[in-house]
Scaffold this motif. Structure first.
Motif, PDB file in Angstrom:
ATOM      1  N   ILE A  98       0.859  -1.187   0.000  1.00  0.00           N
ATOM      2  CA  ILE A  98       0.000   0.000   0.000  1.00  0.00           C
ATOM      3  C   ILE A  98       0.895   1.237   0.000  1.00  0.00           C
ATOM      4  O   ILE A  98       1.767   1.386   0.875  1.00  0.00           O
ATOM      5  N   ALA A  99       0.646   2.114  -0.973  1.00  0.00           N
ATOM      6  CA  ALA A  99       1.534   3.269  -1.160  1.00  0.00           C
ATOM      7  C   ALA A  99       1.608   4.134   0.095  1.00  0.00           C
ATOM      8  O   ALA A  99       0.625   4.299   0.821  1.00  0.00           O
ATOM      9  N   VAL A 100       2.793   4.693   0.288  1.00  0.00           N
ATOM     10  CA  VAL A 100       3.045   5.594   1.410  1.00  0.00           C
ATOM     11  C   VAL A 100       3.183   7.003   0.840  1.00  0.00           C
ATOM     12  O   VAL A 100       3.813   7.189  -0.205  1.00  0.00           O
ATOM     13  N   ALA A 115      -8.992   7.864  10.408  1.00  0.00           N
ATOM     14  CA  ALA A 115      -9.584   7.222   9.224  1.00  0.00           C
ATOM     15  C   ALA A 115      -9.152   5.760   9.144  1.00  0.00           C
ATOM     16  O   ALA A 115      -9.958   4.868   8.841  1.00  0.00           O
ATOM     17  N   LEU A 116      -7.884   5.499   9.439  1.00  0.00           N
ATOM     18  CA  LEU A 116      -7.373   4.117   9.397  1.00  0.00           C
ATOM     19  C   LEU A 116      -8.081   3.258  10.444  1.00  0.00           C
ATOM     20  O   LEU A 116      -8.502   2.126  10.161  1.00  0.00           O
ATOM     21  N   LEU A 117      -8.243   3.810  11.640  1.00  0.00           N
ATOM     22  CA  LEU A 117      -8.918   3.056  12.707  1.00  0.00           C
ATOM     23  C   LEU A 117     -10.368   2.757  12.316  1.00  0.00           C
ATOM     24  O   LEU A 117     -10.860   1.639  12.497  1.00  0.00           O
ATOM     25  N   ARG A 118     -11.037   3.776  11.753  1.00  0.00           N
ATOM     26  CA  ARG A 118     -12.451   3.598  11.352  1.00  0.00           C
ATOM     27  C   ARG A 118     -12.574   2.518  10.282  1.00  0.00           C
ATOM     28  O   ARG A 118     -13.425   1.642  10.343  1.00  0.00           O
ATOM     29  N   GLN A 119     -11.658   2.608   9.293  1.00  0.00           N
ATOM     30  CA  GLN A 119     -11.713   1.654   8.182  1.00  0.00           C
ATOM     31  C   GLN A 119     -11.462   0.227   8.672  1.00  0.00           C
ATOM     32  O   GLN A 119     -12.164  -0.715   8.299  1.00  0.00           O
ATOM     33  N   ALA A 120     -10.442   0.078   9.533  1.00  0.00           N
ATOM     34  CA  ALA A 120     -10.114  -1.256  10.044  1.00  0.00           C
ATOM     35  C   ALA A 120     -11.291  -1.818  10.847  1.00  0.00           C
ATOM     36  O   ALA A 120     -11.632  -2.995  10.742  1.00  0.00           O
ATOM     37  N   GLN A 121     -11.922  -0.946  11.608  1.00  0.00           N
ATOM     38  CA  GLN A 121     -13.056  -1.390  12.430  1.00  0.00           C
ATOM     39  C   GLN A 121     -14.222  -1.834  11.534  1.00  0.00           C
ATOM     40  O   GLN A 121     -14.818  -2.880  11.753  1.00  0.00           O
ATOM     41  N   ALA A 122     -14.475  -1.041  10.489  1.00  0.00           N
ATOM     42  CA  ALA A 122     -15.575  -1.384   9.578  1.00  0.00           C
ATOM     43  C   ALA A 122     -15.318  -2.722   8.891  1.00  0.00           C
ATOM     44  O   ALA A 122     -16.244  -3.498   8.650  1.00  0.00           O
ATOM     45  N   TRP A 123     -14.069  -3.000   8.555  1.00  0.00           N
ATOM     46  CA  TRP A 123     -13.727  -4.253   7.859  1.00  0.00           C
ATOM     47  C   TRP A 123     -13.539  -5.433   8.816  1.00  0.00           C
ATOM     48  O   TRP A 123     -13.432  -6.570   8.372  1.00  0.00           O
ATOM     49  N   PRO A 171      -6.266   3.408   0.225  1.00  0.00           N
ATOM     50  CA  PRO A 171      -6.845   3.349  -1.124  1.00  0.00           C
ATOM     51  C   PRO A 171      -8.306   2.917  -1.084  1.00  0.00           C
ATOM     52  O   PRO A 171      -8.701   2.137  -0.207  1.00  0.00           O
ATOM     53  N   ALA A 172      -9.062   3.447  -2.034  1.00  0.00           N
ATOM     54  CA  ALA A 172     -10.488   3.086  -2.088  1.00  0.00           C
ATOM     55  C   ALA A 172     -10.667   1.857  -2.984  1.00  0.00           C
ATOM     56  O   ALA A 172      -9.808   1.553  -3.820  1.00  0.00           O
ATOM     57  N   GLY A 173     -11.749   1.176  -2.788  1.00  0.00           N
ATOM     58  CA  GLY A 173     -12.126   0.083  -3.692  1.00  0.00           C
ATOM     59  C   GLY A 173     -11.199  -1.118  -3.645  1.00  0.00           C
ATOM     60  O   GLY A 173     -11.003  -1.789  -4.658  1.00  0.00           O
ATOM     61  N   VAL A 174     -10.611  -1.403  -2.518  1.00  0.00           N
ATOM     62  CA  VAL A 174      -9.726  -2.572  -2.423  1.00  0.00           C
ATOM     63  C   VAL A 174     -10.346  -3.599  -1.478  1.00  0.00           C
ATOM     64  O   VAL A 174     -11.171  -3.258  -0.628  1.00  0.00           O
ATOM     65  N   ALA A 175      -9.889  -4.848  -1.643  1.00  0.00           N
ATOM     66  CA  ALA A 175     -10.452  -5.912  -0.799  1.00  0.00           C
ATOM     67  C   ALA A 175      -9.943  -5.747   0.637  1.00  0.00           C
ATOM     68  O   ALA A 175      -8.783  -5.414   0.843  1.00  0.00           O
ATOM     69  N   PRO A 176     -10.810  -5.973   1.619  1.00  0.00           N
ATOM     70  CA  PRO A 176     -10.380  -5.806   3.025  1.00  0.00           C
ATOM     71  C   PRO A 176      -9.291  -6.805   3.403  1.00  0.00           C
ATOM     72  O   PRO A 176      -9.373  -7.968   3.040  1.00  0.00           O
ATOM     73  N   PRO A 177      -8.283  -6.328   4.116  1.00  0.00           N
ATOM     74  CA  PRO A 177      -7.234  -7.251   4.557  1.00  0.00           C
ATOM     75  C   PRO A 177      -7.560  -7.816   5.940  1.00  0.00           C
ATOM     76  O   PRO A 177      -8.369  -7.250   6.669  1.00  0.00           O
TER      77      PRO A 177
END
Ligand SMILES: Cc1ncc(COP(=O)(O)O)c(C=O)c1O
Length: 490
Positions: free
Chosen positions: A243-245, A283-291, A253-259
């Motif tokens: 994942i790009a830094v 944002a990272l915490l929210r995304q990880a929680q959602a996935w 990134p948007a539209g990627v499969a959850p890890p």
């Protein structure tokens, strides 16, 4: 005019005396291409220029070029020169694969596919000390006398449990001392019971990969990123997704499969030095929680921030149990201590401790008790403070030297933190070849491009300044300037 290819070939010529000059020149070029020092697409100097640089006849250079061309190593493009071929004669094997395969005499025990893969992608340098080796602290300043006093005292009354196997993810005194330290110094939310002591970050990550993932699970890793994360995750059969830094560390990134896992260095991205800001962290915490993904926060060197307030750990911001915090004594004390720790969510603690004992059989009781006292008596905080001051001065000396000798644009992201920085290079400079040339002169740098799994977006040299004294910085850095200036002048 000096060229990088000329320097490289001159180094290799100097290493062998057998054979005619023409044969040695041919070998030097062929091996540099095979070992990846001269990457596909690299433009070679005109035969006249290389001959003048090496002090040999032009015919000798032309003969070597022609031979390599007939074998498919070089191609010529009318009007533009001679280049290393995009597709090499043995291009089905990577350079390192060839080295590894060549080292295995026939009849020797074969490795597993994953064993081969691990070796082929091995990232650790052969050398782990000296200017400008990244990742190592100045181990000469370790307070041996204090440590010796503590270990001598402990040795006289060592409890029997510390001499046997540990089944509890480490020894309680160290778990208590670390919990107090991490709450204050890193804003980590934890109890002593949540702390699991391991023998280094690689072991911590290995345990998590084995216990939390199934083979084939996806894990996000930073691109560019620490080779150790990938090595440990991939040998466990996981699919690492680069994942790009950017200037704030790992992007989202948007539209990627959850890890399943997200492996990240938010306080000081390795190797770029980017620091993740609050909004990106949230944002990272929210995304990880959602996935339902688990974040693995590798907080390897964040004790060292110079002149700025510390960046608190991501784990302390999490509302949920979805962050596992990894810390290590490798940078604050010394890597040979092989002692690291993780803070795991309550619900995983007991299971991971049993697994740790099953897989690695914890030990090092004396070291752990000594560390606990070292922290409790205030020696750890004092040592970190002293080293922070020293590294801050060394960083300033290196930044000042780069600015003066090359210009401010050569300083990569200046995060005022850690034990290394990036000397940013223009894209046309081959950082692998430059690092190789410097290595021949006893200067150990690491090329930024090798930290990318895919195509390198940036070129540079990673410079570890921790073991170079501030007063010696300019002198120690000058070989880098001397190797670089002729290339920039082209
Ligand atoms: C990002 C990162 N994490 C972890 C480590 C190593 O930690 P340990 O010595 O605890 O295995 C390093 C070493 O250079 C590193 O760069």
């Amino acid at each position: 005019m000096r060229t990088l290819v000329g320097d490289l070939v001159a180094c290799r010529l100097g290493q062998t005396a057998a054979g005619t000059l023409g044969k040695r020149l041919y070998d030097a070029l062929q091996q540099s291409i095979q070992k990846g020092m001269l990457a596909p697409g690299t433009r070679l100097p005109a035969s006249r220029d290389l001959a003048a640089e090496l002090g040999v006849s032009r015919n000798t250079v032309m003969a070597a070029y022609e031979q390599l061309q007939s074998e498919g190593y070089l191609t010529t493009r009318a009007g533009s020169g001679t280049f290393v071929s995009a597709s090499l004669p043995e291009s089905d094997l990577s350079a390192v694969e060839r080295i590894v395969s060549a080292d295995v005499p026939s009849g020797q025990i074969a490795l597993s596919r994953r064993g081969e893969q691990l070796l082929n992608r091995a990232g650790a340098s052969q050398r782990q000390w000296g200017a400008f080796m990244p990742g190592v602290p100045d181990v000469r300043h370790f307070p041996h006398k204090t440590w010796h006093k503590i270990t001598r005292r402990l040795n006289l009354r060592l409890p029997v449990e510390t001499l046997s196997y540990s089944q509890h993810g480490g020894y309680a005194p160290l778990q208590h001392a670390l919990a107090d330290y991490l709450r204050v110094a890193r804003s980590v939310k934890c109890t002593p019971e949540q702390i699991l002591i391991a023998s280094g970050t690689h072991q911590s990550l290995d345990l998590l990969a084995k216990m939390l993932c199934n083979p084939g699970d996806r894990v996000w890793v930073e691109e560019p990123g620490y080779w150790g994360h990938r090595s440990v995750l991939e040998i466990n059969g996981l699919e690492t997704v680069p994942i790009a830094v950017d200037d704030e560390g790992m992007t989202l990134p948007a539209g990627v499969a959850p890890p399943r896992l997200i492996c990240v260095t938010p306080s000081h991205q390795y190797p770029t030095g980017a620091v993740m800001g609050l909004a990106r962290r949230q944002a990272l915490l929210r995304q990880a929680q959602a996935w339902g993904s688990i974040i693995i926060e590798d907080d390897y060197d964040s004790e060292f921030r110079f002149g700025e307030s510390p960046v608190p750990a991501l784990q302390g911001l999490a509302q949920d149990e979805n962050v596992i915090y990894l810390g290590t004594f490798s940078k604050t004390l010394y890597p040979g201590l092989r002692t690291s720790y993780m803070v795991v969510p309550d619900s995983l603690t007991a299971r991971l401790k049993v697994a740790h004992s099953e897989l690695y059989r914890g030990g090092y009781g004396l070291t752990q008790l000594a560390l606990a006292e070292f922290i409790r008596e205030g020696h750890y905080a004092a040592h970190v403070r002293r080293m922070r001051q020293l590294y801050g001065q060394r960083r300033e000396a290196l930044v000042g030297t780069i600015r003066r000798e090359l210009g401010a644009e050569f300083i990569g992201q200046d995060s005022h933190a850690g034990l290394h920085l990036i000397l940013a290079l223009p894209p046309e400079i081959d950082d692998v070849a430059l690092a190789y040339v410097l290595e021949q002169q006893g200067i150990w740098t690491r090329p930024l491009s090798v930290y990318y799994r895919g195509e390198a977006k940036r070129r540079g040299l990673i410079l570890g300044y921790a073991c170079v004294e501030a007063e010696a910085m300019t002198e120690t850095f000058m070989p880098v300037v001397h190797a670089l200036l002729p290339l920039l002048a082209k």
